[in-house]
Write a protein that holds these residues in place. Sequence first.
Motif, PDB file in Angstrom:
ATOM      1  N   GLY A 158       8.066 -10.976  -7.773  1.00 13.96           N
ATOM      2  CA  GLY A 158       6.616 -11.043  -7.935  1.00 13.96           C
ATOM      3  C   GLY A 158       6.001  -9.680  -8.213  1.00 13.96           C
ATOM      4  N   ILE A 159       6.423  -8.678  -7.447  1.00 15.05           N
ATOM      5  CA  ILE A 159       5.915  -7.325  -7.670  1.00 15.05           C
ATOM      6  C   ILE A 159       6.373  -6.803  -9.036  1.00 15.05           C
TER       7      ILE A 159
ATOM      8  N   GLY B 212       4.218  -8.426 -11.758  1.00 11.70           N
ATOM      9  CA  GLY B 212       2.861  -7.886 -11.729  1.00 11.70           C
ATOM     10  C   GLY B 212       2.781  -6.475 -12.278  1.00 11.70           C
TER      11      GLY B 212
ATOM     12  N   LEU C   6       0.937  -5.249 -15.731  1.00 17.68           N
ATOM     13  CA  LEU C   6      -0.105  -4.227 -15.646  1.00 17.68           C
ATOM     14  C   LEU C   6       0.203  -3.047 -16.559  1.00 17.68           C
TER      15      LEU C   6
ATOM     16  N   LEU D 103      -4.771  -8.411 -13.090  1.00 14.19           N
ATOM     17  CA  LEU D 103      -3.329  -8.212 -12.957  1.00 14.19           C
ATOM     18  C   LEU D 103      -2.980  -7.559 -11.622  1.00 14.19           C
ATOM     19  N   SER D 104      -3.886  -6.761 -11.089  1.00 15.86           N
ATOM     20  CA  SER D 104      -3.650  -6.158  -9.773  1.00 15.86           C
ATOM     21  C   SER D 104      -3.604  -7.219  -8.686  1.00 15.86           C
TER      22      SER D 104
ATOM     23  N   ILE E  37      -2.178 -10.032  -8.995  1.00 14.10           N
ATOM     24  CA  ILE E  37      -0.803 -10.538  -8.975  1.00 14.10           C
ATOM     25  C   ILE E  37       0.054  -9.682  -8.046  1.00 14.10           C
ATOM     26  N   ILE E  38      -0.090  -8.364  -8.170  1.00 17.54           N
ATOM     27  CA  ILE E  38       0.652  -7.445  -7.312  1.00 17.54           C
ATOM     28  C   ILE E  38       0.230  -7.619  -5.856  1.00 17.54           C
TER      29      ILE E  38
ATOM     30  N   ALA F 224       1.826 -10.783  -4.479  1.00 12.89           N
ATOM     31  CA  ALA F 224       3.260 -10.546  -4.278  1.00 12.89           C
ATOM     32  C   ALA F 224       3.501  -9.617  -3.096  1.00 12.89           C
TER      33      ALA F 224
ATOM     34  N   SER G 183       8.333  -2.149  -8.126  1.00 16.72           N
ATOM     35  CA  SER G 183       7.502  -1.340  -9.029  1.00 16.72           C
ATOM     36  C   SER G 183       8.350  -0.539 -10.010  1.00 16.72           C
TER      37      SER G 183
ATOM     38  N   THR H 283       1.408   0.620  -5.613  1.00 16.56           N
ATOM     39  CA  THR H 283       2.168  -0.574  -5.217  1.00 16.56           C
ATOM     40  C   THR H 283       2.948  -0.318  -3.929  1.00 16.56           C
TER      41      THR H 283
END
Length: 400
Positions: free
Chosen positions: A32-33, A36, A40, A270-271, A273-274, A277, A325, A373
Amino acid sequence: MFYPISIFISFRHLKEAGGKFSQFTTYMSVIGITVGVMALVIVLSIMSGFETNLKNRVLGVLPQAVISYKEDQTSMLDIAPKFITAISNRVEPLIHSEVIIQSISQLSSGYIIGVDPNSYDPIEEHLIIGDDLASLQSGSYRLFLGDILARSLNVFLGDKVRLTVTSVGKYTPFGLIPAHRNFTVAGIFSTGSDVDEQLIVTNIADAGRLLQYEAENISGWRLFFTDPFVVADLSSKPLPKGWKWNDWRDQRGELFQAVRMERNIMSLMLSLIILVASFNVISVLIIVLMEKQTEVAILKTQGMIGSQIFTIFIIRGMSIGFIGSIIGSLLGIFFLSNLKFILRNIDIEFFLILRQLPIIIDLKQIVIIILLTIALSMFVAIFPSYRASFIKPIEVLRHV
């Protein structure tokens, strides 16, 4: 190599991962991270490219800033006043105005700027048909048109067009007749932007005669900057009495504000999403805590204090953010580097300018995304790490 005991245990747990369910949740958090961060990086790189491309193509040819004295009363001098040259290293005289341009078959509005053909002007880099800037000699009444404007007027090299200025003219028994004059199309340029719909470039003396300026007067002094966005700071500087400042924001400010707002909104979306996650890290650590609470209790009986237990779980949470990340950033850079090849192979032609997507990979921006992140992963890991540090060995080991 020596490692602090908390780091050693955290990395060992991360490597072994634990039960199948904790492995699954860990992998899902990392994925997930990764997705994201990759999204981004890709979106911000493309949006930055569009903004820079738009800045170069639009603000590169339009007057970025003009300093003038009163209204159409700026004196033409060999050298610009010192307070103007102190603002910009390059200053040129300028005459500009809105006009009506007419061909045999069509009528349109335009924005004319008069330039000195003996000096460099950015429009020369965008000429696709016709002579160079030196062909715009005084008295020849020749001009350059944008390709979109030329097509809408249905004109080509050598054709005649009539320029009319409604703001000036002469009085006759039939009333006020606007100033007008015939010009010859000497060149066509293309910047790949909406500037091509309106911009008209001609000799500064010919533009002055069209606008009925006195021979010694100009509209103002045109300032050039390496970064056109500096006008936001420079415009606040005080000017001598009678002088005024105008810049590109009067004509194109809303366009760039819209681009920047769209970029910020896309970054926010989009942030999220991070963020979602990263909150999965809480689930991962709680599951790990439930699986490892016996080990935690044994570590405490061996003398490990609460802060060390807290550090073990914090590092575990940060590791998920770090791995996700880093992988996401590398995948984003790889995708951007091969975007043209990828689009070509799936039969998508999505190129706006010169058939290329404007992409700027800003490593500083990517590093900031990675650090934020990791910091977010650390933040959401605080609660389960805090709970782990307060485990009471006697209560856990009683049921073993």
